[in-house]
Motif scaffolding. Structure first.
Motif, PDB file in Angstrom:
ATOM      1  N   GLY A   1       0.775  -1.229   0.000  1.00  0.00           N
ATOM      2  CA  GLY A   1       0.000   0.000   0.000  1.00  0.00           C
ATOM      3  C   GLY A   1       0.807   1.280   0.000  1.00  0.00           C
ATOM      4  N   GLY A   2       2.122   1.165   0.097  1.00  0.00           N
ATOM      5  CA  GLY A   2       2.945   2.361   0.068  1.00  0.00           C
ATOM      6  C   GLY A   2       2.941   2.996  -1.309  1.00  0.00           C
ATOM      7  N   GLY A   3       3.490   4.194  -1.383  1.00  0.00           N
ATOM      8  CA  GLY A   3       3.550   4.886  -2.657  1.00  0.00           C
ATOM      9  C   GLY A   3       3.956   6.329  -2.472  1.00  0.00           C
ATOM     10  N   SER A   4       3.772   7.105  -3.527  1.00  0.00           N
ATOM     11  CA  SER A   4       4.116   8.521  -3.516  1.00  0.00           C
ATOM     12  C   SER A   4       2.845   9.352  -3.587  1.00  0.00           C
ATOM     13  CB  SER A   4       5.024   8.856  -4.695  1.00  0.00           C
ATOM     14  OG  SER A   4       6.246   8.163  -4.592  1.00  0.00           O
ATOM     15  N   VAL A   5       2.735  10.305  -2.672  1.00  0.00           N
ATOM     16  CA  VAL A   5       1.580  11.204  -2.648  1.00  0.00           C
ATOM     17  C   VAL A   5       2.052  12.619  -2.386  1.00  0.00           C
ATOM     18  CG1 VAL A   5      -0.044   9.435  -1.881  1.00  0.00           C
ATOM     19  CG2 VAL A   5       1.151  10.842  -0.190  1.00  0.00           C
ATOM     20  N   GLN A   6       1.173  13.570  -2.627  1.00  0.00           N
ATOM     21  CA  GLN A   6       1.484  14.960  -2.326  1.00  0.00           C
ATOM     22  C   GLN A   6       1.021  15.287  -0.908  1.00  0.00           C
ATOM     23  OE1 GLN A   6      -0.285  17.244  -5.570  1.00  0.00           O
ATOM     24  NE2 GLN A   6       1.696  17.250  -6.616  1.00  0.00           N
TER      25      GLN A   6
ATOM     26  N   CYS B   1      -1.053  -4.965   6.198  1.00  0.00           N
ATOM     27  CA  CYS B   1      -0.059  -5.915   6.688  1.00  0.00           C
ATOM     28  C   CYS B   1      -0.745  -7.273   6.795  1.00  0.00           C
ATOM     29  CB  CYS B   1       0.490  -5.455   8.024  1.00  0.00           C
ATOM     30  SG  CYS B   1       1.616  -6.638   8.818  1.00  0.00           S
ATOM     31  N   GLU B   2      -0.573  -8.085   5.774  1.00  0.00           N
ATOM     32  CA  GLU B   2      -1.149  -9.426   5.793  1.00  0.00           C
ATOM     33  C   GLU B   2      -0.275 -10.328   6.648  1.00  0.00           C
ATOM     34  OE1 GLU B   2      -2.485  -9.075   1.145  1.00  0.00           O
ATOM     35  OE2 GLU B   2      -2.372 -11.062   2.034  1.00  0.00           O
ATOM     36  N   THR B   3      -0.908 -11.016   7.573  1.00  0.00           N
ATOM     37  CA  THR B   3      -0.182 -11.789   8.567  1.00  0.00           C
ATOM     38  C   THR B   3      -0.571 -13.262   8.501  1.00  0.00           C
ATOM     39  OG1 THR B   3      -0.143  -9.862  10.016  1.00  0.00           O
ATOM     40  CG2 THR B   3       0.292 -11.991  11.039  1.00  0.00           C
ATOM     41  N   SER B   4       0.410 -14.118   8.657  1.00  0.00           N
ATOM     42  CA  SER B   4       0.165 -15.556   8.743  1.00  0.00           C
ATOM     43  C   SER B   4       1.018 -16.132   9.863  1.00  0.00           C
ATOM     44  CB  SER B   4       0.488 -16.245   7.418  1.00  0.00           C
ATOM     45  OG  SER B   4       1.841 -16.050   7.072  1.00  0.00           O
TER      46      SER B   4
ATOM     47  N   ASN C   1      -7.135 -11.524   8.915  1.00  0.00           N
ATOM     48  CA  ASN C   1      -5.835 -11.560   9.600  1.00  0.00           C
ATOM     49  C   ASN C   1      -4.892 -10.490   9.057  1.00  0.00           C
ATOM     50  OD1 ASN C   1      -4.658 -12.840  11.830  1.00  0.00           O
ATOM     51  ND2 ASN C   1      -3.278 -14.010  10.517  1.00  0.00           N
ATOM     52  N   THR C   2      -5.428  -9.284   8.936  1.00  0.00           N
ATOM     53  CA  THR C   2      -4.688  -8.172   8.336  1.00  0.00           C
ATOM     54  C   THR C   2      -4.769  -6.942   9.219  1.00  0.00           C
ATOM     55  OG1 THR C   2      -5.111  -9.017   6.099  1.00  0.00           O
ATOM     56  CG2 THR C   2      -4.508  -6.697   6.302  1.00  0.00           C
ATOM     57  N   LEU C   3      -3.642  -6.267   9.331  1.00  0.00           N
ATOM     58  CA  LEU C   3      -3.507  -5.013  10.066  1.00  0.00           C
ATOM     59  C   LEU C   3      -3.470  -3.868   9.053  1.00  0.00           C
ATOM     60  CD1 LEU C   3      -2.782  -3.767  12.953  1.00  0.00           C
ATOM     61  CD2 LEU C   3      -0.407  -3.879  12.148  1.00  0.00           C
ATOM     62  N   TYR C   4      -4.058  -2.733   9.426  1.00  0.00           N
ATOM     63  CA  TYR C   4      -4.096  -1.592   8.522  1.00  0.00           C
ATOM     64  C   TYR C   4      -3.549  -0.341   9.209  1.00  0.00           C
ATOM     65  CZ  TYR C   4      -7.346  -4.575   5.968  1.00  0.00           C
ATOM     66  OH  TYR C   4      -7.921  -5.620   5.297  1.00  0.00           O
ATOM     67  N   LEU C   5      -3.059   0.565   8.368  1.00  0.00           N
ATOM     68  CA  LEU C   5      -2.680   1.898   8.829  1.00  0.00           C
ATOM     69  C   LEU C   5      -3.240   2.896   7.831  1.00  0.00           C
ATOM     70  CD1 LEU C   5      -1.118   3.711  10.823  1.00  0.00           C
ATOM     71  CD2 LEU C   5       0.844   3.531   9.280  1.00  0.00           C
ATOM     72  N   GLN C   6      -4.295   3.591   8.229  1.00  0.00           N
ATOM     73  CA  GLN C   6      -4.865   4.637   7.400  1.00  0.00           C
ATOM     74  C   GLN C   6      -4.146   5.933   7.717  1.00  0.00           C
ATOM     75  OE1 GLN C   6      -7.370   4.523   4.971  1.00  0.00           O
ATOM     76  NE2 GLN C   6      -6.744   6.649   4.611  1.00  0.00           N
ATOM     77  N   MET C   7      -3.563   6.545   6.694  1.00  0.00           N
ATOM     78  CA  MET C   7      -2.779   7.753   6.882  1.00  0.00           C
ATOM     79  C   MET C   7      -3.428   8.885   6.095  1.00  0.00           C
ATOM     80  SD  MET C   7       1.085   6.209   6.648  1.00  0.00           S
ATOM     81  CE  MET C   7       0.940   5.825   4.900  1.00  0.00           C
ATOM     82  N   ASN C   8      -3.875   9.901   6.798  1.00  0.00           N
ATOM     83  CA  ASN C   8      -4.497  11.073   6.183  1.00  0.00           C
ATOM     84  C   ASN C   8      -3.661  12.306   6.460  1.00  0.00           C
ATOM     85  OD1 ASN C   8      -6.700   9.420   5.418  1.00  0.00           O
ATOM     86  ND2 ASN C   8      -7.752   9.829   7.350  1.00  0.00           N
TER      87      ASN C   8
ATOM     88  N   GLY D   1       7.675  -7.254   9.111  1.00  0.00           N
ATOM     89  CA  GLY D   1       7.528  -7.320   7.674  1.00  0.00           C
ATOM     90  C   GLY D   1       8.744  -6.718   6.993  1.00  0.00           C
ATOM     91  N   GLN D   2       8.702  -6.717   5.673  1.00  0.00           N
ATOM     92  CA  GLN D   2       9.854  -6.238   4.898  1.00  0.00           C
ATOM     93  C   GLN D   2       9.810  -4.737   4.669  1.00  0.00           C
ATOM     94  OE1 GLN D   2       7.120  -7.426   3.580  1.00  0.00           O
ATOM     95  NE2 GLN D   2       6.661  -5.991   1.924  1.00  0.00           N
ATOM     96  N   GLY D   3       8.681  -4.134   4.950  1.00  0.00           N
ATOM     97  CA  GLY D   3       8.551  -2.688   4.813  1.00  0.00           C
ATOM     98  C   GLY D   3       7.923  -2.266   3.490  1.00  0.00           C
ATOM     99  N   THR D   4       7.318  -1.094   3.521  1.00  0.00           N
ATOM    100  CA  THR D   4       6.762  -0.483   2.312  1.00  0.00           C
ATOM    101  C   THR D   4       7.070   1.009   2.360  1.00  0.00           C
ATOM    102  OG1 THR D   4       4.770  -0.279   0.937  1.00  0.00           O
ATOM    103  CG2 THR D   4       4.450  -0.115   3.315  1.00  0.00           C
ATOM    104  N   GLN D   5       7.505   1.561   1.246  1.00  0.00           N
ATOM    105  CA  GLN D   5       7.984   2.941   1.203  1.00  0.00           C
ATOM    106  C   GLN D   5       6.820   3.918   1.028  1.00  0.00           C
ATOM    107  OE1 GLN D   5      11.144   4.213   1.604  1.00  0.00           O
ATOM    108  NE2 GLN D   5      10.255   6.256   1.423  1.00  0.00           N
ATOM    109  N   VAL D   6       6.840   4.954   1.829  1.00  0.00           N
ATOM    110  CA  VAL D   6       5.887   6.055   1.705  1.00  0.00           C
ATOM    111  C   VAL D   6       6.684   7.333   1.459  1.00  0.00           C
ATOM    112  CG1 VAL D   6       4.196   7.474   2.925  1.00  0.00           C
ATOM    113  CG2 VAL D   6       4.140   4.980   3.155  1.00  0.00           C
ATOM    114  N   THR D   7       6.346   8.027   0.388  1.00  0.00           N
ATOM    115  CA  THR D   7       7.024   9.271   0.039  1.00  0.00           C
ATOM    116  C   THR D   7       5.977  10.356  -0.136  1.00  0.00           C
ATOM    117  OG1 THR D   7       8.785   8.063  -1.086  1.00  0.00           O
ATOM    118  CG2 THR D   7       8.565  10.410  -1.574  1.00  0.00           C
ATOM    119  N   VAL D   8       6.150  11.444   0.615  1.00  0.00           N
ATOM    120  CA  VAL D   8       5.219  12.564   0.557  1.00  0.00           C
ATOM    121  C   VAL D   8       5.973  13.777   0.031  1.00  0.00           C
ATOM    122  CG1 VAL D   8       3.545  13.960   1.806  1.00  0.00           C
ATOM    123  CG2 VAL D   8       4.015  11.608   2.549  1.00  0.00           C
ATOM    124  N   SER D   9       5.502  14.318  -1.071  1.00  0.00           N
ATOM    125  CA  SER D   9       6.165  15.470  -1.678  1.00  0.00           C
ATOM    126  C   SER D   9       5.400  16.751  -1.380  1.00  0.00           C
ATOM    127  CB  SER D   9       6.278  15.269  -3.185  1.00  0.00           C
ATOM    128  OG  SER D   9       5.000  15.087  -3.755  1.00  0.00           O
ATOM    129  N   SER D  10       6.149  17.823  -1.286  1.00  0.00           N
ATOM    130  CA  SER D  10       5.525  19.122  -0.963  1.00  0.00           C
ATOM    131  C   SER D  10       5.062  19.849  -2.218  1.00  0.00           C
ATOM    132  CB  SER D  10       6.512  19.987  -0.199  1.00  0.00           C
ATOM    133  OG  SER D  10       7.686  20.154  -0.960  1.00  0.00           O
TER     134      SER D  10
END
Length: 125
Positions: A8-13, A22-25, A76-83, A116-125
């Motif tokens: 779910g990571g990615g680049s946003v403004q 975060c899918e867990t087993s 069996n999944t954890l979430y992080l909603q980021m606003n 987990g292995q991580g997911t990148q989040v990039t926020v640009s101004s």
């Protein structure tokens, strides 16, 4: 043995939103403490927030009111909603599980024994 896979990571403004999963087993997200952490380049890993077996949540002051942790026990999944994302939220985000605690979850990453292995989040101004 637990396996955690973030997505779910990615680049946003600035001001945008993302939802990390975060899918867990191997262990049930409904039973143990789970947390979200992040690490920016050149900085130490920091706790974003955590959720206990009863669904109680705690957040870092820097994300309080903007981020929300939830879990889907059936999936069996954890979430992080980021606003209202800010450039300072840019980091690699990790989910983690503490198989030794169900309540009284800690923000100390040393207590979490599965990552987990991580997911990148990039926020640009």
């Amino acid at each position: 043995q637990a396996m955690l896979v973030e997505s779910g990571g990615g680049s946003v403004q600035t001001g945008g939103s993302l939802r990390l999963s975060c899918e867990t087993s191997g262990y049930s997200v409904s039973t143990y403490c789970m947390g979200w952490f992040r690490q920016a380049p050149g900085k130490e890993r920091e706790g974003v927030g955590r959720i206990d077996s009863a669904g109680g949540t705690r957040y870092a002051d820097s994300v309080k009111g903007r981020f929300t942790i939830s879990k889907d026990n059936a999936a069996n999944t954890l979430y992080l909603q980021m606003n209202s994302l800010k450039p300072e939220d840019t980091a690699m985000y990790y989910c983690a599980l503490d198989s030794r605690r169900r309540i009284g979850c800690t923000s100390d990453s040393l207590w979490y024994n599965y990552w987990g292995q991580g997911t990148q989040v990039t926020v640009s101004s």
